[in-house]
Scaffold this active site. Structure first.
Site, PDB file in Angstrom:
ATOM      1  N   TYR A 104      -2.986   9.470  -4.937  1.00 37.84           N
ATOM      2  CA  TYR A 104      -2.719   8.201  -5.621  1.00 37.84           C
ATOM      3  C   TYR A 104      -4.013   7.384  -5.756  1.00 37.84           C
ATOM      4  O   TYR A 104      -4.308   6.836  -6.828  1.00 37.84           O
ATOM      5  CB  TYR A 104      -1.645   7.416  -4.866  1.00 37.84           C
ATOM      6  CG  TYR A 104      -1.497   5.977  -5.331  1.00 37.84           C
ATOM      7  CD1 TYR A 104      -0.809   5.661  -6.500  1.00 37.84           C
ATOM      8  CD2 TYR A 104      -2.079   4.931  -4.603  1.00 37.84           C
ATOM      9  CE1 TYR A 104      -0.702   4.343  -6.933  1.00 37.84           C
ATOM     10  CE2 TYR A 104      -1.971   3.608  -5.034  1.00 37.84           C
ATOM     11  CZ  TYR A 104      -1.286   3.329  -6.195  1.00 37.84           C
ATOM     12  OH  TYR A 104      -1.192   2.023  -6.630  1.00 37.84           O
TER      13      TYR A 104
ATOM     14  N   VAL B 183      -5.788  -3.847 -11.552  1.00 38.78           N
ATOM     15  CA  VAL B 183      -6.589  -4.850 -10.835  1.00 38.78           C
ATOM     16  C   VAL B 183      -8.097  -4.698 -11.062  1.00 38.78           C
ATOM     17  O   VAL B 183      -8.875  -5.507 -10.576  1.00 38.78           O
ATOM     18  CB  VAL B 183      -6.286  -4.885  -9.312  1.00 38.78           C
ATOM     19  CG1 VAL B 183      -4.899  -5.422  -9.040  1.00 38.78           C
ATOM     20  CG2 VAL B 183      -6.510  -3.532  -8.659  1.00 38.78           C
TER      21      VAL B 183
HETATM   22  N1  GLN Z   1      -4.936   1.013  -6.616  1.00 38.16           N
HETATM   23  C1  GLN Z   1      -4.372  -0.294  -6.657  1.00 38.16           C
HETATM   24  C2  GLN Z   1      -3.391  -0.503  -5.500  1.00 38.16           C
HETATM   25  O1  GLN Z   1      -2.702   0.399  -5.149  1.00 38.16           O
HETATM   26  C3  GLN Z   1      -3.714  -0.496  -7.977  1.00 38.16           C
HETATM   27  C4  GLN Z   1      -3.026  -1.826  -8.093  1.00 38.16           C
HETATM   28  C5  GLN Z   1      -3.114  -2.445  -9.462  1.00 38.16           C
HETATM   29  O2  GLN Z   1      -3.973  -2.146 -10.279  1.00 38.16           O
HETATM   30  N2  GLN Z   1      -2.251  -3.401  -9.673  1.00 38.16           N
HETATM   31  O3  GLN Z   1      -3.293  -1.546  -4.945  1.00 38.16           O
END
Ligand code: GLN
Length: 304
Positions: free
Chosen positions: A188, A258
């Site tokens: 992930y 994010v």
């Molecule tokens: N990799 C980030 C997380 O798991 C992705 C979250 C996002 O972009 N909102 O927190």
């Protein structure tokens, strides 16, 4: 319609917002990205392109990759995917754990972290080498061969990924994770770590504007029904607990991350990607969202 003029105009009008917001510092590597970056790339299905700013600079796509993860999972696993993850907006932050317990480990939708972790688990079971398969899929969508995982970003997130670890463990306890929790988490984090430019993302998203068929290679990546469902989930769940606000202000199906990116589509017409790293309190790009609101208002293009 002079899209190029409008894109430049929009970029100027959001100038006061460009250094506002907060860079996602819960992933230490992302906190290093300069807040003043800003780019827009728009691609029509007729091969017209319009752009401005830092649109050829790579950034971390983060949660935008959840759309590609879902697309790959349904194109192989068909509709059984939706038995393990729902399709309702969560109304909660992207990394919230609260619903997961009382909904017995079935995440609300594939575009919040818990849902994408289940999709990651599905991909791990579907493919011998899901890591390579995903990158290959993404490269095909974009029409190139050099997209990569960003090891530094993935390691940085892994080092502080306590909430994601809590979610996988909770879902495993409910029997909704088949594989080893560490394997799911590592994959992930890799999926989220891919670096892409606004231009590359706009190319990849064109497949969703084009009913699941590649614009250049004419390959059918998704059936009409798979396309309809993924686009509907983008519309209702693409912006976590701000999905309603995004529909209200912008009116396009899309997905944010994010890293400060937002990718959106107008079915049958175009894909558009904005990047600005400063985030609002919901974790969506502050200037990016405003830019898209101005863009759809000025061009009078939205799905409504
Ligand atoms: N990799 C980030 C997380 O798991 C992705 C979250 C996002 O972009 N909102 O927190």
């Amino acid at each position: 319609m002079d899209y190029q003029k409008i894109i430049k105009e929009v970029s100027r009008e959001v100038d006061p917002l460009k250094c506002k917001g907060i860079v996602a510092d819960y992933i230490p590597e992302l906190a290093k990205v300069p807040k003043d970056k800003f780019g827009i790339y728009m691609l029509t299905l007729d091969q017209e392109e319009y752009c401005t700013g830092d649109c050829h600079e790579k950034f971390s796509i983060q949660s935008i990759s959840k759309v590609f993860m879902l697309a790959l999972a349904v194109s192989k696993g068909k509709e059984s995917v939706y038995k393990r993850v729902g399709v309702e907006p969560s109304g909660d932050p992207f990394n919230s754990l609260v619903q997961l317990e009382y909904e017995k480990g079935i995440p609300r939708n594939p575009f919040i972290n818990a849902g994408a972790l289940v999709i990651t688990d599905i991909l791990l079971s579907q493919y011998k080498d899901a890591r390579a398969e995903f990158l290959n899929y993404l490269n095909r969508l974009v029409g190139q061969e050099d997209l990569k995982y960003n090891r530094k970003i993935a390691a940085s997130e892994k080092a502080c990924g306590y909430k994601n670890a809590a979610m996988v463990n909770l879902m495993k306890s409910f029997g909704n994770i088949e594989n080893d929790v560490d394997e799911v988490l590592d994959l992930y984090f890799d999926f989220c770590s891919v670096d892409m430019t606004c231009h590359e993302l706009a190319k990849a998203f064109r497949v969703f504007a084009n009913h699941g068929t590649g614009v250049i290679d004419e390959e059918q990546y998704l059936t009409e029904s798979q396309y309809k469902r993924i686009t509907a989930i983008m519309q209702t769940c693409g912006f976590y607990d701000e999905a309603g606000e995004f529909a209200f202000q912008v009116g396009l199906p899309g997905k944010s991350g994010v890293g400060g990116g937002i990718a959106a589509i107008l079915p049958n017409e175009y894909s558009i990607v904005v990047w600005s790293p400063g985030l609002n309190e919901k974790g969506n790009s502050l200037a990016g969202m405003k830019a898209l609101e101005l863009f759809t208002t000025k061009t009078e293009t939205s799905i409504f």
